[in-house]
Design a protein around this motif. Structure first.
Motif, mmCIF file in Angstrom:
data_model
loop_
_atom_site.group_PDB
_atom_site.id
_atom_site.type_symbol
_atom_site.label_atom_id
_atom_site.label_comp_id
_atom_site.label_asym_id
_atom_site.label_seq_id
_atom_site.Cartn_x
_atom_site.Cartn_y
_atom_site.Cartn_z
ATOM 1 N N CYS A 35 -2.288 12.519 -24.116
ATOM 2 C CA CYS A 35 -2.050 11.169 -24.630
ATOM 3 C C CYS A 35 -3.366 10.605 -25.162
ATOM 4 O O CYS A 35 -4.318 10.406 -24.400
ATOM 5 C CB CYS A 35 -1.504 10.267 -23.521
ATOM 6 S SG CYS A 35 -1.340 8.555 -24.051
ATOM 7 N N ARG A 38 -4.484 7.444 -23.469
ATOM 8 C CA ARG A 38 -5.080 7.632 -22.148
ATOM 9 C C ARG A 38 -6.551 8.012 -22.288
ATOM 10 O O ARG A 38 -7.411 7.551 -21.550
ATOM 11 C CB ARG A 38 -4.340 8.728 -21.373
ATOM 12 C CG ARG A 38 -4.821 8.824 -19.930
ATOM 13 C CD ARG A 38 -4.357 10.111 -19.276
ATOM 14 N NE ARG A 38 -2.922 10.147 -19.100
ATOM 15 C CZ ARG A 38 -2.240 11.251 -18.777
ATOM 16 N NH1 ARG A 38 -2.887 12.387 -18.590
ATOM 17 N NH2 ARG A 38 -0.943 11.228 -18.630
ATOM 18 N N LYS A 239 -0.187 6.045 -28.252
ATOM 19 C CA LYS A 239 0.449 6.348 -26.974
ATOM 20 C C LYS A 239 1.327 7.578 -27.152
ATOM 21 O O LYS A 239 1.943 7.745 -28.209
ATOM 22 C CB LYS A 239 1.324 5.172 -26.531
ATOM 23 C CG LYS A 239 0.532 3.939 -26.135
ATOM 24 C CD LYS A 239 1.470 2.809 -25.750
ATOM 25 C CE LYS A 239 0.688 1.546 -25.503
ATOM 26 N NZ LYS A 239 1.546 0.367 -25.392
ATOM 27 N N THR A 240 1.422 8.382 -26.117
ATOM 28 C CA THR A 240 2.220 9.605 -26.226
ATOM 29 C C THR A 240 3.694 9.283 -26.472
ATOM 30 O O THR A 240 4.203 8.250 -26.022
ATOM 31 C CB THR A 240 2.087 10.468 -24.949
ATOM 32 O OG1 THR A 240 2.929 11.602 -25.069
ATOM 33 C CG2 THR A 240 2.512 9.713 -23.709
ATOM 34 N N CYS A 246 4.145 9.452 -18.848
ATOM 35 C CA CYS A 246 3.791 8.118 -18.336
ATOM 36 C C CYS A 246 4.190 7.961 -16.865
ATOM 37 O O CYS A 246 3.611 7.158 -16.146
ATOM 38 C CB CYS A 246 4.444 7.033 -19.180
ATOM 39 S SG CYS A 246 4.092 7.212 -20.929
ATOM 40 N N CYS A 249 1.153 8.737 -14.873
ATOM 41 C CA CYS A 249 -0.097 8.187 -15.417
ATOM 42 C C CYS A 249 -0.285 6.792 -14.853
ATOM 43 O O CYS A 249 0.634 5.969 -14.885
ATOM 44 C CB CYS A 249 -0.025 8.134 -16.938
ATOM 45 S SG CYS A 249 -1.430 7.286 -17.681
ATOM 46 N N ARG A 252 0.506 3.213 -16.645
ATOM 47 C CA ARG A 252 1.912 2.926 -16.951
ATOM 48 C C ARG A 252 2.174 1.433 -17.190
ATOM 49 O O ARG A 252 2.796 1.047 -18.181
ATOM 50 C CB ARG A 252 2.724 3.432 -15.749
ATOM 51 C CG ARG A 252 4.184 3.489 -15.848
ATOM 52 C CD ARG A 252 4.746 4.025 -14.528
ATOM 53 N NE ARG A 252 3.971 5.127 -13.981
ATOM 54 C CZ ARG A 252 3.175 5.018 -12.901
ATOM 55 N NH1 ARG A 252 3.080 3.905 -12.229
ATOM 56 N NH2 ARG A 252 2.469 6.065 -12.495
ATOM 57 N N CYS A 255 0.568 -0.007 -20.336
ATOM 58 C CA CYS A 255 1.234 0.457 -21.554
ATOM 59 C C CYS A 255 2.685 0.005 -21.632
ATOM 60 O O CYS A 255 3.368 0.334 -22.607
ATOM 61 C CB CYS A 255 1.197 1.977 -21.615
ATOM 62 S SG CYS A 255 -0.458 2.625 -21.693
ATOM 63 N N ARG A 257 5.153 1.099 -19.865
ATOM 64 C CA ARG A 257 5.936 2.337 -19.876
ATOM 65 C C ARG A 257 6.570 2.597 -18.504
ATOM 66 O O ARG A 257 6.644 3.733 -18.058
ATOM 67 C CB ARG A 257 5.040 3.519 -20.245
ATOM 68 C CG ARG A 257 4.596 3.550 -21.716
ATOM 69 C CD ARG A 257 5.709 4.106 -22.567
ATOM 70 N NE ARG A 257 5.402 4.158 -23.979
ATOM 71 C CZ ARG A 257 4.947 5.232 -24.611
ATOM 72 N NH1 ARG A 257 4.684 6.337 -23.952
ATOM 73 N NH2 ARG A 257 4.747 5.197 -25.903
HETATM 74 S S1 SF4 Z 1 1.091 5.372 -19.610
HETATM 75 FE FE1 SF4 Z 1 1.799 6.837 -21.096
HETATM 76 S S2 SF4 Z 1 1.148 5.971 -23.026
HETATM 77 FE FE2 SF4 Z 1 0.010 4.905 -21.496
HETATM 78 S S3 SF4 Z 1 -1.875 6.014 -21.297
HETATM 79 FE FE3 SF4 Z 1 -0.507 6.863 -19.782
HETATM 80 S S4 SF4 Z 1 0.468 8.588 -20.773
HETATM 81 FE FE4 SF4 Z 1 -0.451 7.340 -22.366
#
Ligand code: SF4
Lengths: 284, 718
Positions: A35, A38, A239-240, A246, A249, A252, A255, A257
């Protein structure tokens, strides 16, 4: 040093500026691969975001601890400490089992010069590229074996491992280090092999042998990746699209997400969550 | 590998003096000395590069510095894009080396070092956790009347006891001697000796506790390394085989036991470059011993001196001499100034603090706009940097859009608003703890949790919906209980967020199997940093919460099973000690990330000296302050007596105090001047931050200089 910039938006319009003393490594390049956003948050903005990465947290913490202890044992072993003495210090039964499997590898008896925890840094396309090798074995015939200990419970598929940035960075960097007079060896690509060894799956290490073709490809992959990163404006770090990433990650919430962290299923054979590359023990 | 290597001095703009150090043979043992600003560390950093280019493996090079901030030139060198490929040199402080070796060789030395459980892992204490354990030992003694003649915050007592242990370790005497040394030097009332005795008793109890529980505070780490590890064959051989080349910078700022080890180790290195800043020794109060570092003059075969400053002008050189003389002699004996002298300083008088702050910010703006100075070329320096002063400056800098950074210990965790919010929410989620927050605390917690919730709405919410007496198990009532008119006044958006928060807290009391730091992480991720909540885009607060999590994690990791605290118990205990200020979290934020960012540097003078970075303009704030001159009042310790150079049995008199203060101030001001390229603006104040008039030694010394300047300017031409 505390920079009192207070609040700032992660979507700055300014040209992206890498932090002082920044080096590219397998970990930050993999983050970029997973990502871009990220990468921006974690490695450029160095933003602490103390949310949960994956659940159950207690299990995650246990995994980190046991992985750390395993790496420490191996380091002590290669520093000349007696295996019997080291065995006496182990309390955790899983670690005890892993340690037994490690000793069965009989690495000390194997021919070659061994370097444990070797960190190498090379100049690369105007930046620095760094790797820390768990173990390097240099053989008389010029062959170099790279060992990397992966202390995850599950073992991902071979193609997953071979695709990781670590599989590109580690062998390529051994080629690149030859340019300096303090080189540790002068292998040709065919002399290099790499093994991911899982103490929880001691019988099924994943190994591959490097090649001139792959070296050329890796130079391109790494060079292009770095070129792409440094040419970006901050607001171009996307963003991915793979929202499953997410779940595991900790950015989250930032973002937008999702709310809860993804749960690692111990029985699952999937690499999601129980990611052997997740913890950078070299950074510990 | 004796081939002479010629470094390209032109390419890197190096002097011939620097060249001679950089290109010395691969078995040279050199001592390089000179004032700050003469290019010694630059030579050291290029020597490192040169060694590697000549084939020395990077990881056989040890770069030792007394404080991490002093390693900046080496980090910069190693990270530069044209630095050769190499394995990585180790850049360490002596304390860092000690900790690394203990970590590695623990199974071998634990028993001999006197630890009770040599087969179990050791745990390194932070300053915070050391204070916690000391407090648990100390509190029963306080109840028994220990230290009752002192009116001082117990937290300051803990830190001084720890300081005494550290001094014993860095100087190299047993902790059982602390009291004798302090008592012998004491000239005041005899009752003080009882305090020293009691302080030592606490220190020894703490040491004993650490040994019994495999805990290592900083002092024990040093002692174990110096007394057990370094003398052991296995460690010595490991170190001597691993590191073949040494670069040891700022030896004058390091501790005597480090000098002892390096003295013994020195002949075993293939090459060594030791660098000494003449006139340094700013860390004396932390145990630095410039006198002890003098031994290396006899031990290094090559001695080089750099005498040409690459930083200060001849006018600043004159100021350094004049100010030194004025401080030490209380007058100017020599003639330093003539009618045409160009002054590299100005002294400006103000009545009150706000005036000086306004002026400094305006002047900096002018320097940036008119003189085209870069912000990083400017430093604003004070004897101490209080939160209030930092805040006042930060508000003004922000308003003027001037980027700035500051270097000081991070704020105590318990003072961080985001941390206070989380502690209050934890109490609300866990009414069973019996830690009932006040209505004001709850109001602040709503203010700090819900986005766009102002003080009035937070107050309304807390008054109407915080009802611990109605049902202690559910201290927060639902927003549905509020009448419609009030709901719309508070707004439904805020009400909705309040409800999410309330329900989350109700459903997520800390379970017996859950660590408090894990709970905080969930609260942060699932609620407080979600859209519509206050921390969604607040990165400073996120940083404070990270520190809280890290602090609790370290706290519970060193908690002993014998401490009888279950997982949840550790949360309550943690909150108790945090709120009592025992966990003051004096962790220094990592300094190195932004040293070269283009920002004005606001800092205490000492911290600025420890960054070892020259600037073009300096602002010295409130030169009349006694803070430039006097040392901290520390009734339990005395850094200059707990020192190798203090003769056994000698009494510390008022004369020693004055002499020491004078020389420290002269050393600090000389150090500042040597790190200035162009001009120093000195500000005096009619009334200080506390509204008091002060006429400290620095102001008096500057007045002597101004008198001479004014005199020569008033004398008519002949
Ligand atoms: S939450 Fe998803 S979009 Fe945001 S940095 Fe992490 S992987 Fe990337």
């Amino acid at each position: 040093m505390l920079c009192l910039s207070n609040r700032f938006t992660p979507y700055g319009k300014a040209h992206m500026k890498l932090p002082e003393f920044f080096s590219f490594n397998q970990n930050n390049l993999q983050d970029y691969e997973d990502c871009e956003f990220r990468f921006l948050l974690k490695h450029v903005r160095q933003l602490n975001w103390p949310a949960v990465e994956s659940e159950p947290l207690l299990l995650q913490e246990k995994k980190i601890e046991i992985g750390y202890l395993f790496h420490q044992l191996v380091q002590r072993f290669f520093s000349g400490m007696s295996p019997i003495l080291l065995t006496d210090t182990i309390e955790d039964p899983i670690l005890q089992e892993w340690w037994g499997y490690f000793l069965d590898l009989n690495l000390l008896e194997q021919p070659g010069v061994k370097f444990a925890e070797k960190m190498i840094s090379v100049p690369f396309n105007g930046y620095r590229l760094v790797a820390k090798y768990d173990l390097l074995i240099l053989l008389d015939n010029g062959h170099i074996e790279i060992y990397d200990w992966k202390t995850s419970i599950s073992q991902p598929h071979r193609h997953f491992l071979i695709d990781r940035m670590q599989s590109h960075v580690y062998p390529a960097l051994l080629m690149l280090q030859q340019s300096c007079s303090s080189f540790i060896a002068r292998p040709s690509p065919g002399d290099i092999s790499m093994t991911y060894w899982f103490p929880s799956h001691p019988q099924s290490p994943v190994s591959f042998t490097y090649s001139p073709d792959q070296y050329e490809k890796d130079l391109q992959i790494l060079g292009n990746k770095i070129k792409e990163i440094v040419a970006k404006e901050e607001n171009e770090f996307e963003k991915t699209n793979d929202v499953r990433k997410c779940k595991y990650c900790h950015y989250r919430s930032l973002c937008e997400r999702g709310i809860k962290a993804g749960i690692i299923n111990e029985d699952s054979n999937s690499a999601d969550g129980d990611n052997p590359f997740e913890f950078d023990f070299n950074a510990l | 590998m004796n081939a002479k290597y010629t470094y390209s001095s032109e390419k890197f703009d190096l002097t011939t003096e620097q060249d001679s150090v950089i290109n010395s043979s691969l078995n040279a043992c050199m001592l390089l000395s000179g004032e700050a600003g003469t290019g010694k560390s630059t030579a050291g950093a290029f020597r490192l590069r040169c060694l590697i280019e000549q084939g020395v493996p990077g990881d056989s090079i040890l770069i030792l510095v007394p404080q991490r901030s002093l390693a900046a030139p080496y980090f910069t060198q190693i990270q530069s894009h044209d630095f050769p490929s190499s394995s990585m040199p180790s850049i360490l402080t002596f304390g860092g080396l000690a900790q690394r070796m203990i970590s590695l060789f623990w199974p071998i030395i634990a028993k001999n070092a006197g630890f009770s459980f040599p087969n179990k892992p050791c745990r390194f204490l932070t300053l915070e956790t050391a204070q916690y354990y000391l407090a648990t030992i100390f509190d029963p003694l306080l109840q028994q009347g220990y230290f009752d003649s002192l009116t001082i915050d117990p937290n300051r007592l803990y830190s001084q006891i720890i300081d005494n242990l550290n001094k014993s370790a860095v100087v190299g005497f047993p902790p059982s001697e602390i009291s004798r040394r302090l008592t012998q030097a004491w000239a005041g009332k005899p009752s003080q000796t009882v305090i020293y005795q009691q302080g030592q008793e606490c220190a020894l109890l703490f040491r004993d506790y650490c040994l019994k529980n495999n805990l290592l505070d900083f002092s024990l780490q040093l002692s174990v390394f110096v007394d057990n590890l370094w003398p052991s064959l296995v460690c010595k051989e490991y170190l001597q085989q691993t590191y073949r080349h040494l670069i040891y910078d700022n030896i004058e700022e390091d501790i005597p036991v480090a000098h002892d080890v390096i003295e013994e180790w020195l002949p075993k290195f293939d090459s060594a470059l030791l660098i000494q800043d003449t006139g340094g020794g700013y860390r004396s109060f932390l145990g630095a011993d410039p006198q002890s570092s003098q031994r290396f003059f006899n031990l290094c075969s090559n001695k080089l001196i750099f005498s040409n400053s690459q930083v200060k002008t001849s006018e600043l050189d004159t100021l350094e001499s004049a100010l030194g003389e004025s401080l030490l002699e209380h007058k100017l004996i020599n003639q330093y100034y003539s009618r045409n002298s160009v002054l590299p300083f100005s002294v400006l008088s103000f009545r009150f603090y706000p005036e000086v702050l306004d002026w400094v910010v305006r002047e900096i703006q002018e320097l940036i706009d008119k003189e085209l100075a870069e912000p990083f070329e400017i430093a604003v320096l004070t004897p101490f940097l209080s939160d209030a002063l930092r805040f006042s400056f930060s508000a003004r800098f922000s308003e003027a859009d001037i980027p700035f950074s500051t270097y000081r210990p991070s704020r105590s965790l318990s003072d961080e608003p985001a941390v206070q919010t989380i502690l209050t929410l934890a109490k609300l989620a866990n009414p069973g703890w019996g830690l009932k927050p006040t209505q004001q605390e709850v109001r602040s917690a709503f203010l700090g949790s819900i986005a766009n919730c102002d003080l009035i709405r937070a107050d309304l919410l807390s008054r109407m919906l915080y009802r611990p007496s109605d049902d202690p198990a559910k201290p927060l009532k639902s927003f549905d209980n509020v009448n419609h008119e009030m709901q719309s006044r508070i707004t439904f958006t805020i009400g909705e967020k309040f409800e999410s928060l309330r329900v989350w807290l109700f459903e997520n009391s800390i379970k017996n199997t859950e660590f408090f730091d894990h709970w905080i992480s969930r609260l942060f991720g699932e609620i407080l940093s979600q859209p519509g909540f206050a921390l969604h885009n607040d990165f400073d607060s996120a940083n404070a919460v990270s520190r809280l999590i890290e602090s609790h994690r370290k706290f519970r990791q060193v908690l002993q099973p014998t401490d009888g605290l279950q997982i949840t118990g550790s949360a309550q205990e943690y909150i108790r000690v945090l709120e009592q200020g025992i966990l003051a979290a004096q962790s220094l934020t990592t300094w190195n990330e932004q040293t070269n960012t283009n920002a004005v540097f606001l800092s205490p003078a000492f911290s600025f000296l420890m960054t070892n970075r020259p600037v073009k303009y300096q602002f010295w704030i409130d030169i009349g302050s006694q803070g430039w001159w006097s040392r901290l009042d520390q009734p339990l310790t005395q850094p200059f007596v707990l020192n190798r150079n203090w003769p056994d049995g000698k009494i510390w008199t008022d004369f020693d105090e004055v002499y020491n203060n004078q020389h420290t101030l002269a050393r600090i001001t000389a150090g500042l001047i040597r790190r200035c390229r162009s001009h120093i603006f000195m500000c005096t104040l009619g009334y200080n931050e506390q509204g008091m008039e002060e006429r400290g030694a620095l102001l008096m010394a500057m007045q002597n200089i101004l008198r001479q300047v004014n005199f020569v300017r008033e004398v008519p031409h002949v």
